[in-house]
Write an enzyme that holds these catalytic residues in place. Sequence first.
Site, mmCIF file in Angstrom:
data_model
loop_
_atom_site.group_PDB
_atom_site.id
_atom_site.type_symbol
_atom_site.label_atom_id
_atom_site.label_comp_id
_atom_site.label_asym_id
_atom_site.label_seq_id
_atom_site.Cartn_x
_atom_site.Cartn_y
_atom_site.Cartn_z
ATOM 1 C CG LEU A 77 -1.883 -1.210 1.302
ATOM 2 C CD1 LEU A 77 -2.805 -1.052 2.498
ATOM 3 C CD2 LEU A 77 -2.671 -1.467 0.040
ATOM 4 C CG ASP A 130 23.050 -11.168 5.422
ATOM 5 O OD1 ASP A 130 22.790 -12.347 5.777
ATOM 6 O OD2 ASP A 130 23.511 -10.888 4.307
#
Length: 166
Positions: A77, A130
């Site tokens: 959205l 990460d």
Amino acid sequence: MAEAGFTHLDGRGQARMVDVGDRDASNREAAAEGRIRMSRPLFERLRQGEIEKGDVLAVAHLAALQAAKRTWELVPLCHPIPIHGVRVEVELDDAATAVVLRARVHTHARTGVEMEALTAVMVGLLTVYDMAKSFDPGMVIGPVRLLCKDGGRHGPWQAEQLTDHG
């Protein structure tokens, strides 16, 4: 047909993208910040550039820039809007053994760039995680927050100052 008003729900309670077509384009800017806390040994490795995967802070900086431009692809959205400028700062907070990442996004559009600033920060911090998780899988991301925004119908807004290391 879309319901009147500023909501992401239609008349049946279903999610929809808000129609901003009748709004005037204006200069809009938003800034966000976040941090990722880690162990002292990992923090020192980052400071010395001793992570085998490469320059973690430089890659996090680049990831944040790219994320701001692609927010509409990541957040349902969210409007695809032209991004006219993104500034990213990455710094080390020795007292908190944390990486602090800030992003400021600017556009001239019909809707704001708060989500772009917040997404840039989150993706930059996830990149640090990460690249360094093998040294410290217990790193903690947060808080991540909007610092300020300006432009549009609601005018300027500023977050209250935090009193500790966040």
